[in-house]
Write a protein that holds these residues in place. Structure first.
Motif, PDB file in Angstrom:
ATOM      1  N   MET A   1       0.465  -1.509  -0.239  1.00 51.69           N
ATOM      2  CA  MET A   1       0.237  -0.085  -0.462  1.00 51.69           C
ATOM      3  C   MET A   1       0.746   1.222  -0.381  1.00 51.69           C
ATOM      4  N   ALA A   2      -0.059   2.416  -0.533  1.00 52.32           N
ATOM      5  CA  ALA A   2       0.884   3.951  -0.120  1.00 52.32           C
ATOM      6  C   ALA A   2       0.821   4.168   1.421  1.00 52.32           C
ATOM      7  N   LEU A   3       1.860   5.330   1.409  1.00 50.25           N
ATOM      8  CA  LEU A   3       1.519   5.409   2.498  1.00 50.25           C
ATOM      9  C   LEU A   3       0.655   5.848   3.250  1.00 50.25           C
ATOM     10  N   GLU A   4       0.014   6.969   2.220  1.00 50.60           N
ATOM     11  CA  GLU A   4      -1.357   8.114   2.547  1.00 50.60           C
ATOM     12  C   GLU A   4      -2.161   6.170   2.555  1.00 50.60           C
ATOM     13  N   ALA A   5      -2.273   5.715   2.261  1.00 50.82           N
ATOM     14  CA  ALA A   5      -3.121   4.730   2.302  1.00 50.82           C
ATOM     15  C   ALA A   5      -3.681   3.736   2.921  1.00 50.82           C
ATOM     16  N   VAL A   6      -2.514   3.847   3.572  1.00 53.29           N
ATOM     17  CA  VAL A   6      -1.588   3.367   4.720  1.00 53.29           C
ATOM     18  C   VAL A   6      -2.534   4.232   6.427  1.00 53.29           C
ATOM     19  N   ARG A   7      -1.765   5.309   5.665  1.00 54.76           N
ATOM     20  CA  ARG A   7      -2.188   6.481   7.382  1.00 54.76           C
ATOM     21  C   ARG A   7      -4.250   6.269   6.943  1.00 54.76           C
ATOM     22  N   ASP A   8      -4.937   6.532   6.046  1.00 49.80           N
ATOM     23  CA  ASP A   8      -5.978   6.353   6.047  1.00 49.80           C
ATOM     24  C   ASP A   8      -6.999   5.698   6.280  1.00 49.80           C
TER      25      ASP A   8
ATOM     26  N   VAL B   1      10.144   6.374  10.277  1.00 54.61           N
ATOM     27  CA  VAL B   1       9.696   7.640  10.825  1.00 54.61           C
ATOM     28  C   VAL B   1       8.725   8.133  10.113  1.00 54.61           C
ATOM     29  N   ARG B   2       9.094   8.461   8.862  1.00 50.19           N
ATOM     30  CA  ARG B   2       7.613   9.262   8.359  1.00 50.19           C
ATOM     31  C   ARG B   2       6.254   7.759   8.287  1.00 50.19           C
ATOM     32  N   LEU B   3       6.444   6.192   8.415  1.00 40.33           N
ATOM     33  CA  LEU B   3       5.232   5.438   8.709  1.00 40.33           C
ATOM     34  C   LEU B   3       4.833   5.901   9.958  1.00 40.33           C
ATOM     35  N   MET B   4       5.444   6.077  11.310  1.00 38.22           N
ATOM     36  CA  MET B   4       5.180   6.541  12.629  1.00 38.22           C
ATOM     37  C   MET B   4       4.440   7.658  12.404  1.00 38.22           C
ATOM     38  N   ALA B   5       5.409   8.982  12.139  1.00 40.47           N
ATOM     39  CA  ALA B   5       3.893  10.069  12.092  1.00 40.47           C
ATOM     40  C   ALA B   5       2.783   9.792  11.227  1.00 40.47           C
ATOM     41  N   GLN B   6       2.965   9.582  10.092  1.00 43.73           N
ATOM     42  CA  GLN B   6       1.458   9.019   9.433  1.00 43.73           C
ATOM     43  C   GLN B   6       0.641   8.567  10.374  1.00 43.73           C
TER      44      GLN B   6
END
Length: 148
Positions: A88-95, A123-128
């Motif tokens: 998945m894309a990072l934004e899709a994980v966040r949503d 770190v980007r993942l944890m921020a999202q």
């Protein structure tokens, strides 16, 4: 003159106490200043670290955990219970995490990162995840193998 009500003048002793009220006022002003500026100075991802490294953290068995994995190529995957997903894309994980946490905010969010993936990717993942509403993000690790 004794009966006329005149009393001899009394000498006052000098006060040897310090008036602390102005110091308290200054301390309260400094406290307010530090409380306002401290959150602005800290930037980064908030991570609650375990207090001991010898014992694993016991997870609540009644609540399914959300596990977000990052493979060595930097691709993101979500595992909810026994369900695994495709990359998945990072934004899709966040949503998706935000939607799940909106329904049940008591779910644990865990990150499983490959040891060869870059630090910035995790770190980007944890921020999202924090932006999605995950207030407590855990990191999954393996115990070191013994050389027998």
């Amino acid at each position: 003159m004794k009966g006329m009500g005149m009393m001899p003048p009394r000498h006052r002793k000098p006060m040897s106490e310090i008036n602390v009220v102005p110091y308290i006022d200054v301390m309260l002003v400094l406290l307010v200043i530090f409380m306002v500026t401290a959150p602005m100075l800290t930037q980064g991802v908030k991570v609650d670290l375990p207090e001991t490294t010898s014992e694993p953290i016991q997870a609540d068995k009644t609540v399914e955990s959300i596990v977000v994995s990052v493979d060595s190529n930097g691709a993101y995957f979500m595992e909810i219970g026994d369900d695994s997903s495709q990359a998945m894309a990072l934004e899709a994980v966040r949503d998706r995490v935000a939607k799940i946490l909106a329904q049940r905010s008591d779910r644990e969010v865990l990150v499983r990162g490959d040891e060869n993936v870059g630090y910035g990717t995790v770190v980007r993942l944890m921020a999202q995840l924090q932006a999605a509403g995950a207030s407590n993000v855990g990191l999954i690790t393996e115990a070191p193998r013994s050389n027998e």
